[in-house]
Design a protein around this motif. Structure first.
Motif, short mmCIF file in Angstrom:
data_model
loop_
_atom_site.label_atom_id
_atom_site.label_comp_id
_atom_site.label_asym_id
_atom_site.label_seq_id
_atom_site.Cartn_x
_atom_site.Cartn_y
_atom_site.Cartn_z
N VAL A 1 -3.60 61.27 -17.92
CA VAL A 1 -2.21 61.62 -17.65
C VAL A 1 -1.45 60.31 -17.57
O VAL A 1 -1.73 59.46 -16.73
CB VAL A 1 -2.04 62.41 -16.34
N LEU A 2 -0.49 60.14 -18.48
CA LEU A 2 0.33 58.94 -18.57
C LEU A 2 1.78 59.35 -18.32
O LEU A 2 2.27 60.29 -18.94
CB LEU A 2 0.18 58.31 -19.95
N VAL A 3 2.46 58.67 -17.42
CA VAL A 3 3.88 58.95 -17.18
C VAL A 3 4.67 57.67 -17.41
O VAL A 3 4.19 56.56 -17.15
CB VAL A 3 4.14 59.48 -15.75
N ARG A 4 5.89 57.83 -17.95
CA ARG A 4 6.73 56.66 -18.21
C ARG A 4 8.19 56.99 -17.92
O ARG A 4 8.67 58.08 -18.24
CB ARG A 4 6.56 56.17 -19.64
N ASN A 5 8.85 56.06 -17.29
CA ASN A 5 10.28 56.18 -16.99
C ASN A 5 11.04 55.54 -18.15
O ASN A 5 10.89 54.34 -18.42
CB ASN A 5 10.60 55.46 -15.67
N ARG A 6 11.85 56.32 -18.83
CA ARG A 6 12.56 55.80 -20.01
C ARG A 6 13.56 54.71 -19.65
O ARG A 6 13.81 53.80 -20.45
CB ARG A 6 13.27 56.94 -20.73
N ARG A 7 14.16 54.78 -18.47
CA ARG A 7 15.16 53.78 -18.07
C ARG A 7 14.50 52.43 -17.79
O ARG A 7 14.99 51.39 -18.26
CB ARG A 7 15.93 54.26 -16.83
N THR A 8 13.42 52.43 -17.03
CA THR A 8 12.82 51.17 -16.60
C THR A 8 11.67 50.71 -17.48
O THR A 8 11.30 49.53 -17.46
CB THR A 8 12.28 51.31 -15.17
N GLY A 9 11.09 51.64 -18.25
CA GLY A 9 9.91 51.31 -19.03
C GLY A 9 8.63 51.30 -18.21
O GLY A 9 7.54 51.04 -18.75
#
Length: 301
Positions: free
Chosen positions: A242-250
């Motif tokens: 499970v990989l999560v990423r915040n588009r704003r901060t990277g």
């Protein structure tokens, strides 16, 4: 603690029972079969469930039966639900009077904890990228759930317009350095976290075999082929992540492991222990009960 596990014979239910028993808790395994510890038919009258719930500290639904009436049937006993169906979890949230944990597996569950650990701001866009091991033999409920995505729209997507499952996609590089293709899929973290945190979550699915991911995308484009999902060979590894990423901060976070059913059962057992002792009432997510360190410890990471 006394735990009532619905679907204790299933792939996930067996792990939940083993983990809770190993930690010294008393487990009652319930199913519709006459030789179970307790006979409960979740498709019929729920009176037996109501009666049993009163003598237990927590109820775990690992049976794959989705009925919002379960919230009322368990009364004041906390309910831990492992379903990944957004529309159902939304109904369950509305019906909850006692404590109900919405999603206690990989997605939602671990994913919800990971997203919360990114500490997103209101208005942020977060991607949840799930890879499942296509080499693992999944139970009929898991296969049926995947088949239900074909030809269906994401439930209340953050875009505010119809989004068809398995049609759009994204790419991401995992901790192993490999770039993978992920298909948009209706995992419900956007339903669980939008109202709570004011963020928009989009979930995606890949299989450990790139060829089978491509095949799943083809079925998504041609829904009449959905019957083929039940005949797909177990190719590839049994690894998941499970990989999560915040588009704003990277910013990204990832947890990986081997065996989806094993991981889901361990996380669900952890959720059951917390739910049984938590003073919280009403609906909640895994992120309201545990932190990332606890989740990783339960998974042996």
């Amino acid at each position: 603690m006394r735990a009532l596990v619905l679907g204790a014979r299933g792939a996930v239910g067996q792990v939940v029972r083993r983990e809770l028993t190993r930690q010294g808790h008393t487990v009652t395994g319930a199913s519709r079969h006459a030789d179970a510890d307790a006979v409960v038919d979740l498709r019929g009258d729920l009176a037996a469930l109501s009666r049993l719930s009163r003598s237990h500290d927590v109820v775990v639904n690992a049976a794959g039966i989705e009925r919002a009436e379960l919230a009322a049937a368990v009364g004041g006993t906390p309910l831990v639900e492992i379903s990944a169906t957004g529309a159902y979890l939304e109904e369950l949230r509305t019906a909850a009077s006692g404590a109900v944990v919405l999603g206690a597996g990989l997605v939602p569950g671990l994913s919800t904890v990971l997203v919360s650990s990114l500490e997103p701001r209101p208005g942020d866009d977060v991607d949840v990228l799930l890879m499942l091991g296509s080499g693992e033999a999944h139970g009929p409920a898991a296969v049926a759930w995947t088949a239900s995505l074909v030809g269906a729209d994401v439930h209340r997507p953050p875009e505010g317009r119809p989004v068809r499952n398995l049609r759009s996609s994204t790419r991401a590089v995992g901790r192993d350095g490999r770039s993978r293709h992920y298909l948009r899929a209706d995992f419900p973290d956007h339903v669980l976290l939008r109202a709570q945190r004011g963020i928009d979550v989009r979930s995606y699915l890949a299989l450990s075999s790139p060829a089978l991911t491509a095949a799943l995308g083809a079925v998504g484009r041609i829904p009449r082929l959905r019957g083929l999902l039940r005949a797909v060979p177990h190719a590839g590894s049994d690894r998941w992540h499970v990989l999560v990423r915040n588009r704003r901060t990277g910013a990204t976070l990832q947890v990986d492991g081997v065996g989806q059913s094993e991981a889901t059962g361990r996380l669900t057992a952890l959720a059951a222990q917390h739910a049984a002792t938590s003073p919280r009432r009403g609906s909640m997510t895994m992120a309201d009960l545990i932190d990332l360190e606890e989740a990783q410890a339960a998974l042996g990471r």
